[in-house]
Design a protein around this motif. Structure first.
Motif, PDB file in Angstrom:
ATOM      1  N   ALA A   1       0.888  -1.286  -0.048  1.00 28.15           N
ATOM      2  CA  ALA A   1       0.126   0.142   0.073  1.00 28.15           C
ATOM      3  C   ALA A   1       0.948   1.200   0.011  1.00 28.15           C
ATOM      4  N   SER A   2       2.156   1.296   0.806  1.00 30.69           N
ATOM      5  CA  SER A   2       2.769   2.234   0.962  1.00 30.69           C
ATOM      6  C   SER A   2       3.540   2.596  -0.511  1.00 30.69           C
ATOM      7  N   ARG A   3       3.814   1.556  -1.371  1.00 28.71           N
ATOM      8  CA  ARG A   3       4.587   1.498  -2.627  1.00 28.71           C
ATOM      9  C   ARG A   3       3.684   2.131  -3.596  1.00 28.71           C
ATOM     10  N   VAL A   4       2.316   1.723  -3.558  1.00 30.10           N
ATOM     11  CA  VAL A   4       1.245   2.074  -4.385  1.00 30.10           C
ATOM     12  C   VAL A   4       1.028   3.708  -4.136  1.00 30.10           C
ATOM     13  N   LEU A   5       0.944   4.212  -2.959  1.00 29.11           N
ATOM     14  CA  LEU A   5       0.649   5.304  -2.661  1.00 29.11           C
ATOM     15  C   LEU A   5       1.848   6.634  -3.066  1.00 29.11           C
ATOM     16  N   ASP A   6       3.163   5.894  -3.079  1.00 25.94           N
ATOM     17  CA  ASP A   6       4.434   6.459  -3.893  1.00 25.94           C
ATOM     18  C   ASP A   6       3.952   6.803  -5.192  1.00 25.94           C
TER      19      ASP A   6
ATOM     20  N   LYS B   1       5.398   7.942 -16.989  1.00 29.12           N
ATOM     21  CA  LYS B   1       3.987   7.522 -16.635  1.00 29.12           C
ATOM     22  C   LYS B   1       3.568   6.153 -16.792  1.00 29.12           C
ATOM     23  N   LEU B   2       3.884   5.724 -17.996  1.00 25.73           N
ATOM     24  CA  LEU B   2       3.394   4.407 -18.418  1.00 25.73           C
ATOM     25  C   LEU B   2       4.038   3.242 -17.536  1.00 25.73           C
ATOM     26  N   GLN B   3       5.491   3.617 -17.383  1.00 28.48           N
ATOM     27  CA  GLN B   3       6.210   2.834 -16.525  1.00 28.48           C
ATOM     28  C   GLN B   3       5.672   2.623 -15.100  1.00 28.48           C
TER      29      GLN B   3
ATOM     30  N   ILE C   1       4.245  -0.528 -13.116  1.00 26.45           N
ATOM     31  CA  ILE C   1       4.540  -0.970 -11.603  1.00 26.45           C
ATOM     32  C   ILE C   1       3.393  -1.072 -10.757  1.00 26.45           C
ATOM     33  N   ARG C   2       2.517  -0.024 -10.849  1.00 24.25           N
ATOM     34  CA  ARG C   2       1.447   0.033  -9.878  1.00 24.25           C
ATOM     35  C   ARG C   2       0.462  -1.198 -10.232  1.00 24.25           C
ATOM     36  N   SER C   3       0.192  -1.462 -11.489  1.00 24.47           N
ATOM     37  CA  SER C   3      -0.422  -2.551 -11.979  1.00 24.47           C
ATOM     38  C   SER C   3      -0.021  -3.906 -11.240  1.00 24.47           C
TER      39      SER C   3
END
Length: 402
Positions: A46-51, A354-356, A360-362
């Protein structure tokens, strides 16, 4: 160890509730398409997604800024192209008016009429607005009309020299406008180093050339006068210092070079005693004044020997000043084009990053639907088993066999 009926009942019920909780969680994951529904499910992820969300939001803002800058610069570039066309046409008209062999007073008045239309169009472009209704050339004063005039040849700039800098990358900004002062006013007259003119009170037919700086090391931005002490001699006087420039009583030759202060000019024709010519350090002259003075020269030059010289001098000066104005517009257009290319380059970089980040988020948060559906099927079966087992176990009682 004895197991009471109540204990059996509670354990069976808890098993059903646990399976229901797992099944509901999987169903919610499928409906949201995300692996975890709350930060507590996976704090690290969750922390990584927030970043990543913050990074993507910044890039999105940079993209919006780049789009706004592109739109505004596009409008400006179109306006600059129109200004360049107006100046080019005005230059052609000045050359036509200066052709004494083909023009008459009537045709010159017609030329002056077209130049007035050019001046009005130029003034209208200077006060044009962008798609948001803001004045394009007002600097930071975008809600106020940048240019006004009293109709008597006095043009006032009401804006400032502010430039809007927009963030289009993490460490990159782009200027999205040019002030009216930079485009229309801050233009050095004459040849860019100094300007020349003939005094309007001259009675001879002498004309002074544009001239040039021959010795930059000796050149100083000062003002001078060339005064004819007779038809064949002249003195040079430094207006800035208040001192004469030796030698005195220099001999005059029609078309001959006149050298001082590191510059060279030529005077042709037949000046008479008392005629004065000025050589002043270049100053800023707006392009509206340049066209206004050209119109005044064409309409009001006296039809006599001295008037003809004044007319020729006025046309020559106007051509020089129009050239300086065109040079300035070209410089600004070049700058605008460079900024637009910079935005395009940064836009490609923003899109790639942005695509990268989205990829990663996906990988971190997006749900594997095939795996989740298989898991839901297993959990649904487990729930059914727990329910059936509970139904059987709850009927186990000694009273059923008495």
């Amino acid at each position: 160890m004895r197991v009471s009926t109540t204990q059996i009942h509670n354990q069976g019920l808890q098993s059903i509730l646990d399976q229901q909780t797992k099944l509901i969680k999987t169903q919610n994951q499928l409906s949201s398409g995300e692996k975890f529904l709350a930060p507590s499910d996976n704090p690290s992820a969750a922390s990584r997604v927030l970043d990543l969300d913050e990074a993507i939001a910044r890039i999105t803002q940079h993209e919006e800024n780049a789009d706004f800058a592109t739109q505004r610069l596009g409008v400006e570039e179109s306006s600059l192209a129109s200004i360049e066309n107006i100046l080019q046409r005005s230059r052609e008209l000045a050359l036509q008016a200066g052709n004494t062999a083909t023009q008459t007073s009537v045709t010159r008045q017609a030329i002056a009429g077209e130049l007035k239309e050019n001046l009005d169009q130029l003034f209208d472009i200077a006060n044009s607005k962008d798609a948001n209704g803001e004045y394009l050339f007002a600097g930071f004063q975008s809600s106020s009309q940048p240019f006004t005039t009293d109709g008597l040849g006095n043009f006032t700039y009401n804006g400032d020299q502010g430039q809007i800098a927009l963030q289009i990358g993490s460490t990159r900004q782009v200027v999205a406008n040019d002030s009216g002062a930079d485009v229309f006013q801050l233009i050095r007259n004459g040849n860019g180093s100094f300007s020349v003119d003939a005094n309007s009170a001259n009675t001879g037919n002498g004309i002074i050339s544009t001239g040039s700086v021959q010795n930059p090391a000796s050149f100083q931005a000062q003002d001078f006068t060339i005064t004819f002490t007779s038809a064949t001699t002249y003195d040079v006087f430094n207006v800035t210092t208040g001192l004469p420039v030796p030698p005195a009583a220099r001999p005059y030759t029609d078309g001959g070079a006149i050298n001082f202060n590191g510059i060279e000019v030529e005077i042709s024709g037949a000046p008479v005693t008392g005629d004065v010519f000025t050589v002043n350090a270049s100053r800023n002259q707006d392009m509206f004044t340049t066209l206004y003075d050209l119109i005044d020269t064409i309409e009001n030059s006296p039809d006599n020997l001295a008037g003809n010289a004044q007319f020729a001098q006025g046309i020559a000066n106007a051509l020089n000043n129009i050239d300086r104005s065109m040079d300035n517009v070209i410089d600004v257009r070049t700058s605008v084009g460079g900024r637009m290319n910079s935005i395009d380059s940064q836009a490609d970089d923003n899109a790639a990053r942005k695509l990268q980040y989205q990829s990663i988020r996906s990988q971190i948060k997006d749900l594997d639907f095939a795996e989740a559906i298989s898991k839901m099927t297993f959990e649904s079966t487990a729930l059914q088993v727990a329910q059936q087992t509970f139904a059987r176990v709850q009927n186990l009682s000694l009273f059923n066999v008495i």
